[in-house]
Write a protein that holds these residues in place. Structure first.
Motif, PDB file in Angstrom:
ATOM      1  N   GLY A  20       0.818  -1.224   0.000  1.00 44.74           N
ATOM      2  CA  GLY A  20       0.000   0.000   0.000  1.00 44.74           C
ATOM      3  C   GLY A  20       0.844   1.263   0.000  1.00 44.74           C
ATOM      4  O   GLY A  20       0.348   2.345  -0.311  1.00 44.74           O
ATOM      5  N   ALA A  21       2.142   1.137   0.324  1.00 44.45           N
ATOM      6  CA  ALA A  21       3.037   2.293   0.319  1.00 44.45           C
ATOM      7  C   ALA A  21       3.716   2.473  -1.036  1.00 44.45           C
ATOM      8  O   ALA A  21       4.531   3.373  -1.212  1.00 44.45           O
ATOM      9  CB  ALA A  21       4.091   2.133   1.418  1.00 44.45           C
ATOM     10  N   VAL A  22       3.378   1.643  -1.985  1.00 45.55           N
ATOM     11  CA  VAL A  22       3.931   1.761  -3.336  1.00 45.55           C
ATOM     12  C   VAL A  22       2.977   2.628  -4.160  1.00 45.55           C
ATOM     13  O   VAL A  22       1.774   2.353  -4.210  1.00 45.55           O
ATOM     14  CB  VAL A  22       4.082   0.360  -3.976  1.00 45.55           C
ATOM     15  CG1 VAL A  22       4.491   0.462  -5.437  1.00 45.55           C
ATOM     16  CG2 VAL A  22       5.078  -0.471  -3.182  1.00 45.55           C
ATOM     17  N   ALA A  23       3.516   3.652  -4.794  1.00 42.07           N
ATOM     18  CA  ALA A  23       2.659   4.608  -5.518  1.00 42.07           C
ATOM     19  C   ALA A  23       1.761   3.894  -6.533  1.00 42.07           C
ATOM     20  O   ALA A  23       0.558   4.165  -6.618  1.00 42.07           O
ATOM     21  CB  ALA A  23       3.523   5.655  -6.211  1.00 42.07           C
ATOM     22  N   GLY A  24       2.340   2.991  -7.289  1.00 43.23           N
ATOM     23  CA  GLY A  24       1.570   2.308  -8.327  1.00 43.23           C
ATOM     24  C   GLY A  24       0.443   1.466  -7.768  1.00 43.23           C
ATOM     25  O   GLY A  24      -0.519   1.153  -8.470  1.00 43.23           O
ATOM     26  N   ALA A  25       0.549   1.095  -6.498  1.00 45.45           N
ATOM     27  CA  ALA A  25      -0.517   0.317  -5.875  1.00 45.45           C
ATOM     28  C   ALA A  25      -1.613   1.242  -5.360  1.00 45.45           C
ATOM     29  O   ALA A  25      -2.791   1.036  -5.660  1.00 45.45           O
ATOM     30  CB  ALA A  25       0.043  -0.530  -4.739  1.00 45.45           C
ATOM     31  N   PHE A  26      -1.251   2.290  -4.645  1.00 47.80           N
ATOM     32  CA  PHE A  26      -2.339   3.110  -4.106  1.00 47.80           C
ATOM     33  C   PHE A  26      -3.057   3.865  -5.200  1.00 47.80           C
ATOM     34  O   PHE A  26      -4.206   4.269  -5.035  1.00 47.80           O
ATOM     35  CB  PHE A  26      -1.899   3.978  -2.907  1.00 47.80           C
ATOM     36  CG  PHE A  26      -1.133   5.232  -3.209  1.00 47.80           C
ATOM     37  CD1 PHE A  26       0.185   5.348  -2.792  1.00 47.80           C
ATOM     38  CD2 PHE A  26      -1.721   6.308  -3.860  1.00 47.80           C
ATOM     39  CE1 PHE A  26       0.901   6.519  -3.055  1.00 47.80           C
ATOM     40  CE2 PHE A  26      -1.015   7.476  -4.119  1.00 47.80           C
ATOM     41  CZ  PHE A  26       0.316   7.571  -3.717  1.00 47.80           C
ATOM     42  N   LEU A  27      -2.401   4.020  -6.365  1.00 46.17           N
ATOM     43  CA  LEU A  27      -3.110   4.642  -7.486  1.00 46.17           C
ATOM     44  C   LEU A  27      -4.161   3.704  -8.084  1.00 46.17           C
ATOM     45  O   LEU A  27      -5.022   4.128  -8.849  1.00 46.17           O
ATOM     46  CB  LEU A  27      -2.119   5.083  -8.568  1.00 46.17           C
ATOM     47  CG  LEU A  27      -1.336   6.359  -8.209  1.00 46.17           C
ATOM     48  CD1 LEU A  27      -0.151   6.548  -9.143  1.00 46.17           C
ATOM     49  CD2 LEU A  27      -2.246   7.584  -8.247  1.00 46.17           C
ATOM     50  N   LEU A  28      -4.100   2.416  -7.740  1.00 47.45           N
ATOM     51  CA  LEU A  28      -5.119   1.476  -8.223  1.00 47.45           C
ATOM     52  C   LEU A  28      -6.442   1.679  -7.516  1.00 47.45           C
ATOM     53  O   LEU A  28      -7.489   1.284  -8.027  1.00 47.45           O
ATOM     54  CB  LEU A  28      -4.665   0.025  -8.018  1.00 47.45           C
ATOM     55  CG  LEU A  28      -3.521  -0.476  -8.896  1.00 47.45           C
ATOM     56  CD1 LEU A  28      -3.254  -1.940  -8.603  1.00 47.45           C
ATOM     57  CD2 LEU A  28      -3.820  -0.271 -10.372  1.00 47.45           C
ATOM     58  N   GLY A  29      -6.395   2.240  -6.324  1.00 48.67           N
ATOM     59  CA  GLY A  29      -7.660   2.450  -5.632  1.00 48.67           C
ATOM     60  C   GLY A  29      -7.452   2.881  -4.190  1.00 48.67           C
ATOM     61  O   GLY A  29      -6.374   2.683  -3.615  1.00 48.67           O
ATOM     62  N   ASP A  30      -8.494   3.458  -3.641  1.00 51.04           N
ATOM     63  CA  ASP A  30      -8.471   3.889  -2.239  1.00 51.04           C
ATOM     64  C   ASP A  30      -8.343   2.681  -1.328  1.00 51.04           C
ATOM     65  O   ASP A  30      -8.944   1.639  -1.577  1.00 51.04           O
ATOM     66  CB  ASP A  30      -9.793   4.588  -1.903  1.00 51.04           C
ATOM     67  CG  ASP A  30      -9.661   6.093  -2.010  1.00 51.04           C
ATOM     68  OD1 ASP A  30      -8.532   6.571  -2.236  1.00 51.04           O
ATOM     69  OD2 ASP A  30     -10.690   6.774  -1.879  1.00 51.04           O
ATOM     70  N   GLY A  31      -7.610   2.864  -0.256  1.00 44.70           N
ATOM     71  CA  GLY A  31      -7.530   1.807   0.747  1.00 44.70           C
ATOM     72  C   GLY A  31      -6.880   0.546   0.232  1.00 44.70           C
ATOM     73  O   GLY A  31      -7.187  -0.550   0.697  1.00 44.70           O
ATOM     74  N   TYR A  32      -5.989   0.700  -0.748  1.00 43.47           N
ATOM     75  CA  TYR A  32      -5.272  -0.468  -1.256  1.00 43.47           C
ATOM     76  C   TYR A  32      -4.522  -1.114  -0.104  1.00 43.47           C
ATOM     77  O   TYR A  32      -3.853  -0.458   0.667  1.00 43.47           O
ATOM     78  CB  TYR A  32      -4.274  -0.050  -2.335  1.00 43.47           C
ATOM     79  CG  TYR A  32      -3.547  -1.233  -2.936  1.00 43.47           C
ATOM     80  CD1 TYR A  32      -3.944  -1.770  -4.152  1.00 43.47           C
ATOM     81  CD2 TYR A  32      -2.483  -1.836  -2.272  1.00 43.47           C
ATOM     82  CE1 TYR A  32      -3.299  -2.868  -4.694  1.00 43.47           C
ATOM     83  CE2 TYR A  32      -1.835  -2.941  -2.806  1.00 43.47           C
ATOM     84  CZ  TYR A  32      -2.242  -3.446  -4.013  1.00 43.47           C
ATOM     85  OH  TYR A  32      -1.601  -4.537  -4.546  1.00 43.47           O
TER      86      TYR A  32
END
Lengths: 470, 470
Positions: free
Chosen positions: A390-402
């Motif tokens: 969840g601290a990876v930019a590309g992951a949290f850009l996939l959606g809220d609360g990743y």
């Protein structure tokens, strides 16, 4: 029709098909024997339909995490219709055509060994045909679901992976025995498609027991948040189903019984060797067929018997069965030609590194190689690195609360990866990077120059290497 | 406040931040100078907001391919609000805090070279502070959009990547000059978010000119099917915008003019060296700063000047700038300590293999290494293998009518991959497998044992290797 072939394959699942294809490519003749459907469990009652059922559920979860989108209802009838399509409406003529086009002979019927190099095929009309193999017989019969010896369970005619993936409707209430891949995937699929009470009864204390514990924990949290019930430490004592297909009640050692409209048993599988005639050649019946790294059965004089896929009990995964099958087909060709048979491509090397696996739940769970525990038990100089996805930019850009996590197990003696596990949405395709790194033993200081694109979830690779100290 | 530092970094984008972090980790003191926002273009006006704008559009396209789901409308206001959130509402206090926490000194103002090892910082209030560097000055000022010298274009005050990613609304009609990554991504984002007439004017004959041609072809087809207009071979002659912010008309050498409510120019970028004082140390102004593989500027006595990221003109990609920055920070530390400076981790090796890149369109386009054309021009013994991604089970299970393609460029002399390109939905995270394979030069016969999980899109790896003949 000749009854002599270079190679006879029993079982036309993905593994059997691949053995035949490689053997024929190498100039051998082959027959493929199948009593159910060519294409096998995977194509009709496992990976393919399960993914078709899971895809809309997964996507709906992803939509729910993206501001500006509203997840709509899932039309389960349309999903089941799409499932029917991807399983070719349980019609195997396409697969049979593929086998015949190799070319190889497709023999419909139940195959069993009848002494060395002999295969007896019983057709549905009861007629029997005897085939003989000049070079090899390959067993590729797969596996079947185990029904544990719980009083009343077998009598309740529960669903297994077979029935749930072929379901023509979604039970309003579903109880699932098991906490492994099939249990987790199908619980989530059925819940997403409309089962309003879905309960997993798990004997152990976590989900996905063979994978790093954090993955099962993330998945359990996701289940609970989405309303799927999970009861750990569940000891099933008795199952009641008075009316066939009617209400089912599962009684536990502790706590209230669970009542449901359908029951799925997903507590393990066993090699499909029953009735295969292993006794006719002196092998134990009802056990996986032990093979060496070239997939040749051990303890068989003249070495004409091979076994690929689930039936050899090595790894019960379609892609590993296919991989074994390619090696097996090729080594049979090499041996038939009297060529050297010790090339790496003739061996199941990947299994030794630890097979890759993707669990298509939300979050997706992906792992390859050894877990930390396995690596420590095997005596490696282990160092572990973890990172919050969840601290990876590309992951949290996939959606809220990743939410997700990655873990790498490093062999400090050699500076290579022994295992990698990812759990989080959008990680399924990320796994293959780890599979290459682990299998090809790419040194960490070389991985440093493989720069992940920004902003992808793959950037977790950089974070893991930084956390390691590079 | 001391004005002497071991390292002074001009530009607090991802590259600048990483140089400072690595230098400080190595025991050096550092100052980071920034006149706009710490975090840089990427965090506020490029990768991060663009991905936030694209994600709902991509997901809606995916939903549209899955039977049983209905794509809903996209609430563009909510998407823009989410974009505001991921760019921290253009507030850089978090990034400043991160830099200060390294610890390094953050100096707000416009930095320029004022002779060897000297940096003059002009604050917004006009005050000037002079900093001196004991070890190194690192330029990390990035790049700016080029506005081509078309009559009326500059006067029309067109959007660049900066304005479109920060848009507070969606123009009803958008015309885009360009066919590269920014043009394609932002055309699709704006179209998906409600721009009902979106037109790309592309000078050349294809999209994404630096990537294998098939990828741009697939993307162009997707554009046309979704109603985005594409005019290839477009020569823009004149732009008219009588009212600031009003209607804009683009006149072309051929065909009717294009009228729109907003104009986006995405025709290239140039190194941000203007006003950087390069002349004070005898370097050419207004050109990228040429560097060696340790990111040290060439032609500077005593070798105290470095340049990382877009400003050195090597590869204009955030992740490559960050990668260079890590090498740069580390080599500065090594040189400051008088240690050997020839370790592989002190060099930009990845750039030599061909940087990985993901274009977040639908279909996603991902590439690493050399294209076939580049490889042939460089004299490699090239063999090309291609495969239809839509024929991969894991891909067609993602949705109906899945369309995609993969291409691998093999160096026949060494049996390794020179480049890999994927175009298709769900391939973004697949790229890193190729990045590892290309960068670590994993032999094909070793990749054979890296078994892709079934059913993932990654199975295309198996298909490519089979097509190669393994």
């Amino acid at each position: 029709m000749a009854d002599d072939f270079d190679v006879i394959v029993i079982g036309a699942g993905p593994a059997g098909e691949n053995v035949a294809a490689r053997a024929v490519r190498g100039g051998l003749t082959a027959a493929v024997v199948e009593d159910v459907l060519a294409g096998g469990e995977c194509a009709y009652w496992a990976c393919v339909p399960s993914k078709a059922l899971l895809r809309p559920v997964e996507l709906t979860a992803e939509v729910g995490r993206v501001p500006g989108l509203e997840p709509g209802p899932i039309d389960s009838a349309a999903v089941l219709a799409r499932r029917d399509e991807v399983v070719s409406h349980f019609d195997d003529s396409g697969q049979v055509g593929w086998i015949e086009g190799l070319p190889a002979e497709f023999v419909r019927g139940r195959g069993r060994l009848a002494g060395p190099r002999r295969v007896e095929v019983t057709a549905r009309d009861g007629s029997v045909r005897l085939l003989t193999a000049r070079q090899a017989v390959v067993l590729a019969t797969g596996s079947t679901a185990v029904i544990p010896p719980v009083p009343g369970l077998a009598e309740a005619a529960p669903w297994t992976s077979h029935e749930v993936t072929a379901a023509t409707g979604v039970p309003a209430r579903l109880v699932v025995l098991g906490g492994g891949v099939v249990a987790c995937e199908m619980a989530q699929a059925m819940h997403g498609l409309g089962s309003r009470e879905t309960t997993l009864l798990v004997r152990g204390s976590g989900l996905l027991g063979k994978i790093e514990p954090f993955a099962g924990e993330l998945l359990a949290r996701s289940f609970v948040e989405s309303g799927i019930g999970v009861r750990f430490g569940a000891q099933v004592r008795r199952v009641e189903r008075p009316e066939p297909g009617g209400k089912v009640t599962v009684h536990l050692a502790q706590g209230p019984p669970v009542e449901a409209d359908e029951l799925l048993v997903a507590t393990g599988r066993r090699a499909a060797t029953a009735g295969l005639g292993l006794g006719t050649i002196g092998l134990p019946e009802d056990e996986p067929v032990t093979v060496d790294d070239t997939l040749r059965a051990t303890g068989v004089a003249d070495g004409w018997l091979y076994a690929v896929g689930d039936v050899n009990g090595r790894v019960l995964l379609t892609h590993m069965g296919k991989y074994q099958a390619r090696a097996c087909g090729d080594v049979i060709v090499a041996r038939a030609r009297g060529e050297r048979d010790d090339l790496p491509s003739y061996r199941d090397l990947a299994g030794g590194y630890g097979a890759p696996q993707v669990v298509f739940t939300d979050p997706q769970v992906c792992a390859v190689g050894r877990t930390e525990e396995q690596a420590r038990q095997e005596g490696f100089a282990v160092r572990v690195v973890e990172y919050d996805l969840g601290a990876v930019a590309g992951a949290f850009l996939l959606g809220d609360g990743y939410r997700g996590r990655a873990k790498a197990v490093v062999d400090e003696d050699r500076g290579v990866l022994l295992g990698v596990t990812f759990a989080g949405p959008g990680t399924a395709e990320l796994l293959h990077s780890a599979t290459i790194a682990v299998t090809a033993e790419v040194p960490l200081d070389r991985l440093w120059h493989a720069v992940p694109s920004f902003p992808t979830v793959s950037e977790v690779w950089l974070r893991l290497l930084e956390a390691y100290g590079l």
